[in-house]
Design a protein around this motif. Structure first.
Motif, PDB file in Angstrom:
ATOM      1  N   PHE A 322       0.835  -1.198   0.000  1.00 39.69           N
ATOM      2  CA  PHE A 322       0.000   0.000   0.000  1.00 39.69           C
ATOM      3  C   PHE A 322       0.873   1.253   0.000  1.00 39.69           C
ATOM      4  O   PHE A 322       1.922   1.298   0.651  1.00 39.69           O
ATOM      5  CB  PHE A 322      -0.934   0.006   1.211  1.00 39.69           C
ATOM      6  N   HIS A 323       0.384   2.264  -0.710  1.00 43.11           N
ATOM      7  CA  HIS A 323       1.148   3.505  -0.837  1.00 43.11           C
ATOM      8  C   HIS A 323       1.272   4.215   0.518  1.00 43.11           C
ATOM      9  O   HIS A 323       2.324   4.745   0.865  1.00 43.11           O
ATOM     10  CB  HIS A 323       0.481   4.425  -1.862  1.00 43.11           C
ATOM     11  N   LYS A 324       0.217   4.221   1.261  1.00 46.75           N
ATOM     12  CA  LYS A 324       0.231   4.863   2.579  1.00 46.75           C
ATOM     13  C   LYS A 324      -0.832   4.219   3.453  1.00 46.75           C
ATOM     14  O   LYS A 324      -1.736   3.538   2.974  1.00 46.75           O
ATOM     15  CB  LYS A 324      -0.028   6.360   2.450  1.00 46.75           C
ATOM     16  N   LYS A 343       7.639  -2.278   7.463  1.00 46.91           N
ATOM     17  CA  LYS A 343       8.815  -1.463   7.187  1.00 46.91           C
ATOM     18  C   LYS A 343       9.683  -2.127   6.125  1.00 46.91           C
ATOM     19  O   LYS A 343       9.384  -3.229   5.659  1.00 46.91           O
ATOM     20  CB  LYS A 343       9.625  -1.265   8.476  1.00 46.91           C
ATOM     21  N   GLU A 344      10.773  -1.466   5.789  1.00 48.35           N
ATOM     22  CA  GLU A 344      11.718  -2.005   4.811  1.00 48.35           C
ATOM     23  C   GLU A 344      12.291  -3.333   5.314  1.00 48.35           C
ATOM     24  O   GLU A 344      12.584  -3.493   6.501  1.00 48.35           O
ATOM     25  CB  GLU A 344      12.845  -0.998   4.580  1.00 48.35           C
ATOM     26  N   LYS A 345      12.419  -4.313   4.410  1.00 53.89           N
ATOM     27  CA  LYS A 345      12.943  -5.650   4.693  1.00 53.89           C
ATOM     28  C   LYS A 345      12.080  -6.433   5.688  1.00 53.89           C
ATOM     29  O   LYS A 345      12.554  -7.340   6.358  1.00 53.89           O
ATOM     30  CB  LYS A 345      14.392  -5.573   5.204  1.00 53.89           C
ATOM     31  N   GLU A 346      10.822  -6.026   5.783  1.00 58.37           N
ATOM     32  CA  GLU A 346       9.860  -6.752   6.616  1.00 58.37           C
ATOM     33  C   GLU A 346       8.681  -7.202   5.741  1.00 58.37           C
ATOM     34  O   GLU A 346       8.421  -6.639   4.686  1.00 58.37           O
ATOM     35  CB  GLU A 346       9.324  -5.874   7.750  1.00 58.37           C
ATOM     36  N   VAL A 347       7.991  -8.214   6.219  1.00 54.85           N
ATOM     37  CA  VAL A 347       6.826  -8.724   5.500  1.00 54.85           C
ATOM     38  C   VAL A 347       5.767  -9.137   6.516  1.00 54.85           C
ATOM     39  O   VAL A 347       6.082  -9.637   7.606  1.00 54.85           O
ATOM     40  CB  VAL A 347       7.215  -9.910   4.587  1.00 54.85           C
ATOM     41  N   TYR A 348       4.509  -8.896   6.182  1.00 52.96           N
ATOM     42  CA  TYR A 348       3.375  -9.412   6.949  1.00 52.96           C
ATOM     43  C   TYR A 348       2.825 -10.623   6.189  1.00 52.96           C
ATOM     44  O   TYR A 348       2.633 -10.556   4.968  1.00 52.96           O
ATOM     45  CB  TYR A 348       2.263  -8.375   7.079  1.00 52.96           C
ATOM     46  N   ILE A 349       2.566 -11.710   6.904  1.00 51.46           N
ATOM     47  CA  ILE A 349       2.024 -12.905   6.243  1.00 51.46           C
ATOM     48  C   ILE A 349       0.594 -13.159   6.721  1.00 51.46           C
ATOM     49  O   ILE A 349       0.148 -12.610   7.729  1.00 51.46           O
ATOM     50  CB  ILE A 349       2.901 -14.150   6.509  1.00 51.46           C
ATOM     51  N   ASN A 350      -0.121 -14.017   5.997  1.00 48.60           N
ATOM     52  CA  ASN A 350      -1.482 -14.372   6.386  1.00 48.60           C
ATOM     53  C   ASN A 350      -1.484 -15.548   7.358  1.00 48.60           C
ATOM     54  O   ASN A 350      -0.474 -16.252   7.523  1.00 48.60           O
ATOM     55  CB  ASN A 350      -2.329 -14.687   5.143  1.00 48.60           C
ATOM     56  N   TYR A 391       2.046  -8.987   2.653  1.00 46.97           N
ATOM     57  CA  TYR A 391       2.088  -7.522   2.536  1.00 46.97           C
ATOM     58  C   TYR A 391       3.505  -7.007   2.785  1.00 46.97           C
ATOM     59  O   TYR A 391       4.159  -7.410   3.751  1.00 46.97           O
ATOM     60  CB  TYR A 391       1.114  -6.893   3.533  1.00 46.97           C
ATOM     61  N   LEU A 392       3.959  -6.116   1.882  1.00 48.12           N
ATOM     62  CA  LEU A 392       5.252  -5.464   2.005  1.00 48.12           C
ATOM     63  C   LEU A 392       5.036  -3.951   1.923  1.00 48.12           C
ATOM     64  O   LEU A 392       3.934  -3.484   1.603  1.00 48.12           O
ATOM     65  CB  LEU A 392       6.200  -5.889   0.881  1.00 48.12           C
ATOM     66  N   SER A 393       6.088  -3.198   2.172  1.00 44.69           N
ATOM     67  CA  SER A 393       5.995  -1.748   1.954  1.00 44.69           C
ATOM     68  C   SER A 393       5.977  -1.491   0.455  1.00 44.69           C
ATOM     69  O   SER A 393       6.640  -2.209  -0.321  1.00 44.69           O
ATOM     70  CB  SER A 393       7.165  -1.030   2.613  1.00 44.69           C
TER      71      SER A 393
END
Length: 576
Positions: A322-324, A343-350, A391-393
């Protein structure tokens, strides 16, 4: 030979109740197998024909193909489980039958009939009964497979669906339903081959119980409260009956927990897939769009197909950035805490990735995008994530895709700008309708499982008590003539399985939960549709109450049978 055939047939069908249960078990196994398989083979054949003739298969047909292959496993599972249950029930009944008809077997052999002839007659009679059950199950399965075809139509939007059955699958059903039951009818007979005619005529075999069975039953019964000790001792001296009791409780518990889990999981998925979303339109583009300002009630996002590598597994997912931060889609953790953008170099998973593959927070996963591998830290598990989505930045995802930052190929909005009216748009109504359709499908599966659990539980419990009742009828009537009250006789001989039933439930419930978790996890991985396991103590308590209610109803029927025998003046027939 014909006279022996008539006599054996007469003695077998005199056991109307037991033979009816065995017939119904065979019929149920045949029905459940063909109910699923008939809806598979015709469509697989049709899709294979299209491939052979160079016709393109669209996305809906590809999804249907995946579902058909998954249901093939389901059909085979139904066939194996029901065949094993039926085979065990056939074995128990015929073992008891041969014990109770040793004099008749001795008479057949005295008149010159060989063991092979007796075995052939038993195999033919039982196979014929199972063949009728096989045909009845096949016809019912063929008719009822319309239910599954309708579910396919609603799930995949495909109208041209076909019924069919391959000769090889028909033969497999015949072997498991008909041939296996015929074999299980003659296997117990081999225990009596070593006895001569005189021993059979004197009812000599099987008079002495195995000393180890007696020793173990005495030891185990001493460990229970005094009022249940005699019941346990009598019940445990019949290990096959105890095994069948545990099998019936296990099948009933597994199917009941599975049905309730499917029911609640469908609701759980619906709730999580609607949580945190306050947009009405999801506008999607085929190509990346350059950044330009949007309305306040809109936000753009970037998406791409990716592949996750984790402990040897290659998992296809969709990555979104997402952009913001926006109120149109709010992330929540599994314990309903709000999340900011990664954040950078982070990921959210389901949640599915966490439950099915064991990926936990703070683990590092490899994400493959356009043949480049990136190692990212799992910062959070999103409880309301889209299906098969991470989800990533947005800047990070744009960098991975080698495109300009702030480019996008999707917009979440509460209005549709005029310039986007011809684009691919998923409305809130369409999205909710899709979720509701899956919800209804899972609830139908839950009802089917619940009915199967009740039917199998009833049949097997009925068979356990029936076999015990038939073994004890003579003893019951003798005790009655000696002046014992009906209540005392009931406690001594008829109700012996009630405390053991509850012990079986306590033992099997934990195993059943593990089995259900394994089944749902395997189905989720195979089909790609996450089915979260859902259960609680209230569900377990309800299953226990239902199991005891079924036992009580069956038990009341046998108490009435004793009264009928006494009232009809048939006591001498059972005692002499």
């Amino acid at each position: 030979m014909s006279s022996m055939f008539k006599q054996i047939s007469k003695s077998l069908f005199y056991e109307k109740a037991t033979m009816s249960v065995l017939f119904f078990l065979s019929c149920l196994g045949s029905f459940m197998y063909f109910f699923v398989q008939v809806s598979i083979d015709g469509n697989l054949k049709h899709l294979a024909y299209n491939k052979t003739n160079g016709l393109l298969i669209n996305s809906s047909q590809k999804e249907l193909l995946i579902a058909l292959h998954s249901n093939q496993i389901l059909a085979a599972t139904f066939l194996i489980i029901f065949s094993v249950i039926a085979a065990f029930a056939f074995y128990m009944f015929f073992l008891k039958y041969y014990r109770n008809h040793m004099k008749e077997i001795g008479c057949y052999k005295a008149f010159g009939r060989s063991n092979k002839q007796i075995i052939a007659v038993m195999f033919f009679i039982n196979s014929s009964l199972s063949f009728i059950a096989f045909i009845v199950g096949f016809i019912l399965g063929w008719i009822c497979s319309d239910v599954l075809l309708q579910l396919y139509r609603s799930s995949f939007d495909i109208e041209s669906l076909h019924k069919g059955i391959l000769p090889s699958n028909l033969a497999i059903g015949f072997l498991f339903i008909v041939v296996l039951s015929g074999i299980m009818a003659i296997v117990p007979y081999y225990k009596f081959l070593k006895f001569d005619i005189s021993s059979l005529l004197r009812n000599f075999p099987e008079e002495h119980q195995n000393k180890w069975i007696v020793f173990i039953s005495n030891k185990l019964s001493n460990a229970v409260p005094t009022k249940y000790r005699r019941s346990f001792r009598i019940a445990l001296r019949k290990p096959l009956a105890v095994s069948l009791l545990f099998l019936s409780v296990g099948c009933f518990t597994v199917l009941s927990i599975m049905s309730m889990s499917l029911h609640f999981s469908s609701q759980y998925i619906y709730e999580t897939q609607t949580l945190g979303r306050s947009y009405k339109y999801d506008i999607q583009f085929e190509n990346y769009q350059p950044y330009h300002p949007l309305e306040e009630d809109s936000t753009f996002y970037l998406r791409s197909n990716v592949k996750i590598s984790w402990k040897g597994n290659e998992i296809n997912q969709q990555a979104i950035g997402f952009h913001k931060k926006t109120n149109l889609f709010q992330f929540y953790t599994l314990d309903h805490k709000k999340l900011f953008l990664p954040k950078e170099k982070e990921v959210y998973i389901n949640e599915a990735l966490s439950e099915l593959y064991g990926i936990r927070q703070n683990d590092y996963i490899e994400v493959n995008i356009k043949h480049k591998i990136y190692k990212l830290k799992v910062a959070a598990i999103v409880g309301n994530a889209e299906n098969k989505t991470i989800y990533l930045s947005e800047p990070q995802l744009a960098s991975m895709l080698s495109i300009k930052e702030s480019s996008y190929n999707g917009i979440l909005s509460n209005t549709v700008p005029k310039q986007y009216e011809n684009k691919s748009i998923i409305t809130e109504k369409e999205r909710l309708a899709y979720l509701q359709k899956n919800n209804v499908s899972n609830k139908i599966s839950a009802v089917i499982n619940q009915l199967l659990g009740c039917i199998i539980g009833c049949l097997l419990l009925y068979l356990v008590i029936l076999l015990n009742f038939q073994d004890c009828t003579r003893n019951i009537l003798i005790l009655n003539m000696l002046g014992y009250s009906a209540n005392s006789i009931n406690k001594m001989l008829i109700s012996i399985y009630k405390p053991l039933l509850n012990v079986a439930f306590i033992i099997m419930v934990s195993l059943s939960v593990i089995v259900c978790q394994f089944i749902q996890k395997s189905l989720s991985i195979k089909t790609g549709d996450y089915i979260p396991f859902q259960t609680n103590l209230f569900i377990i308590g309800g299953i226990w109450l239902l199991l005891n209610l079924i036992y009580h109803l069956i038990h009341c029927r046998f108490n009435n049978n004793i009264a009928k025998i006494q009232n009809a003046g048939q006591t001498k027939k059972y005692i002499l």
